[in-house]
Design an enzyme around this catalytic site. Structure first.
Site, mmCIF file in Angstrom:
data_model
loop_
_atom_site.group_PDB
_atom_site.id
_atom_site.type_symbol
_atom_site.label_atom_id
_atom_site.label_comp_id
_atom_site.label_asym_id
_atom_site.label_seq_id
_atom_site.Cartn_x
_atom_site.Cartn_y
_atom_site.Cartn_z
ATOM 1 N N GLU A 161 0.888 -1.296 -0.167
ATOM 2 C CA GLU A 161 0.097 0.069 0.071
ATOM 3 C C GLU A 161 1.067 1.231 -0.141
ATOM 4 O O GLU A 161 0.996 1.935 1.043
ATOM 5 C CB GLU A 161 -1.163 0.047 1.166
ATOM 6 N N GLU A 347 -5.212 -8.524 1.104
ATOM 7 C CA GLU A 347 -5.815 -8.182 2.319
ATOM 8 C C GLU A 347 -7.235 -8.201 2.072
ATOM 9 O O GLU A 347 -7.664 -7.363 1.095
ATOM 10 C CB GLU A 347 -5.378 -6.845 3.109
HETATM 11 C C1 NOJ Z 1 -4.416 -1.944 5.167
HETATM 12 C C2 NOJ Z 1 -2.952 -2.408 5.786
HETATM 13 O O1 NOJ Z 1 -2.161 -2.864 4.876
HETATM 14 C C3 NOJ Z 1 -3.158 -2.917 6.990
HETATM 15 O O2 NOJ Z 1 -1.686 -2.671 7.757
HETATM 16 C C4 NOJ Z 1 -4.286 -2.406 7.922
HETATM 17 O O3 NOJ Z 1 -3.943 -2.988 9.332
HETATM 18 C C5 NOJ Z 1 -5.497 -2.949 7.368
HETATM 19 N N1 NOJ Z 1 -5.436 -2.655 5.975
HETATM 20 C C6 NOJ Z 1 -6.600 -2.483 8.125
HETATM 21 O O4 NOJ Z 1 -6.946 -1.255 7.949
#
Ligand code: NOJ
Length: 442
Positions: A161, A347
């Site tokens: 990200e 994710e």
């Molecule tokens: C995005 C991130 O990569 C992760 O670190 C985060 O905890 C989750 N999504 C939830 O926000």
């Protein structure tokens, strides 16, 4: 309706969010250790987190108990090269070597994310990702990690990200280093993309067997109805840098198509970002596209005070993220139609108000229903012929949710931060069945 035979059912974590032990065995501070104060409720940091660093065997045993086929985790740069550049900390490498060996013994595929936001603080003092040397710093660090882990690891992911660690960190001040400097977007975009290209080259050189990926996120607009026009318009919005450096296309178009949307260029105030040689590096071939997807982004609806992804009383998670399973379907569809690479859902998950109940268990039917809906939507895309190689649920265990601290829980495993006791939630047992039946029970 079938998931592919070797579908990689997994779960994901990130070093800073679970490891703790921030000064153990030679690790030095990262930007979150030093800068979170004043930006996070109760000034919480990852100082202890889930103390995963000291619970390694126990945590791998839990992964095995859930029957996971893959585990996506990240490497803490400040554990490996504590100052960011220079001396290598063998004890830091040993920790990850132990982890990947335990995973292999348990028949769980390790998926290594090389950078999930814990930049060594010393590098921040030199400008962090604004510094034009940052691609070289990253390349040196990646060389050390891949050299050590290549014998055990097939899946390497360069960045998690950049939409967040640049997009809402150097503009908007939501995440460390909490800057609001739109002028940083150009140097940071350049440096992160060049760093990605350099990392791809190093991985190819040291691990020719590797599958190399990338794990961006970004706004996924979903259509307001099923018409072709509505779908095309949602697709256009998804890929036109409407959300500055949080946008989906901002970080993927350059890597795969070798271009930026004109809105991105306008935002950076330039007509070109890279020289021809730099473009060749940035577009170095990768093998799969990871994507983190949680919810759809709403469009404005004429005459309505609600965006298209909400209505009065529409379902949301504990973090007020919309429950919109179509987002995972359209993410796969839009991304594969455009970039033609196999997709790994790196994710997906939800924050829920989980707590240990009187019967000693953690019942989380909302999460089970959430996963069920999103997995059905994913299966729909697979049934239509889209190539999806796996799904790593966020997250394996409750953890440090960055600027929200420990308030929100995304885990399949409940963590009591006072005692470090782990408890499998109902969703973990449900997911175990999904994995055991390869999704046939959905
Ligand atoms: C995005 C991130 O990569 C992760 O670190 C985060 O905890 C989750 N999504 C939830 O926000």
């Amino acid at each position: 309706m079938t998931f592919p035979t070797h579908f990689m059912w997994g779960a994901a974590t990130a070093s800073y969010q679970i490891e703790g032990a921030i000064h153990q065995d030679g690790r030095k501070d990262c930007i979150w250790d030093k800068l979170a104060k004043g930006h996070v409720p109760f000034d919480e940091t990852g100082e202890i987190a889930c103390d995963h660093y000291n619970h390694l065997e126990e945590d791998v045993a839990l992964l095995k108990q859930i029957g996971l086929k893959a585990y996506r985790f990240s490497i803490a740069w400040p554990r490996i090269i504590p100052n960011g550049t220079g001396n290598i900390n063998q004890k830091g490498l040993d920790f990850y070597l132990k982890l990947v060996k335990l995973l292999k013994e348990a028949n769980i595929e390790p998926m290594v994310t090389l950078y999930h936001w814990d930049l060594p603080y010393d590098l921040f003092l030199q400008g962090g990702w604004k510094n034009e040397n940052s691609p070289l710093w990253f390349e040196s660090y990646v060389r050390v990690v891949v050299n050590a882990l290549a014998p055990y690891v097939k899946y390497f992911i360069t960045f998690n990200e950049p939409n967040c660690f640049i997009g809402i960190s150097y503009e908007g001040a939501e995440h460390a280093p909490f800057l609001n400097e739109p002028s940083s977007l150009l140097p940071c975009t350049r440096n992160v993309l060049l760093a990605h290209g350099r990392a791809v080259h190093v991985i190819r050189e040291l691990a020719p067997h590797a599958q190399i990926g990338y794990a961006p996120t970004g706004a996924i607009y979903t259509p307001t109805d099923n018409s072709k026009d509505a779908i095309d318009s949602a697709r256009d919005l998804t890929f036109s840098s409407t959300r500055s450096a949080f946008s989906t296309d901002w970080w993927i178009d350059p890597v795969i198509l070798g271009s930026f949307h004109q809105n991105a260029l306008a935002k950076m105030g330039v007509t070109e970002v890279f020289t021809k040689d730099e473009w060749a590096l940035v577009t170095s071939k990768i093998d799969f596209l990871g994507f983190n997807v949680y919810q759809s982004t709403g469009q404005e609806v004429a005459g309505s005070k609600y965006p298209s992804n909400r209505y009065c009383g529409s379902p949301v998670t504990a973090m007020d993220w919309t429950i919109t399973p179509e987002s995972i379907y359209y993410a796969v569809k839009f991304l594969q139609d455009r970039y033609h690479l196999p997709i790994l859902i790196t994710e997906n998950g939800m924050a829920n108000t989980d707590f240990l109940m009187l019967d000693g268990k953690v019942h989380d039917p909302q999460r089970i229903d959430f996963m069920h809906r999103y997995l059905l939507a994913l299966e729909k895309a697979i049934d239509e012929g889209y190539d999806v190689i796996g799904y790593t649920y966020w997250s394996l265990m409750d953890n440090y949710e960055w600027a929200c601290g420990y308030k929100y829980r995304f885990g399949l495993i409940y963590v009591d931060y006072q005692t470090q006791k782990r408890t499998l939630k109902d969703s973990a047992n449900w997911y175990k069945e999904v994995i055991a039946t390869n999704g046939q029970n959905l």
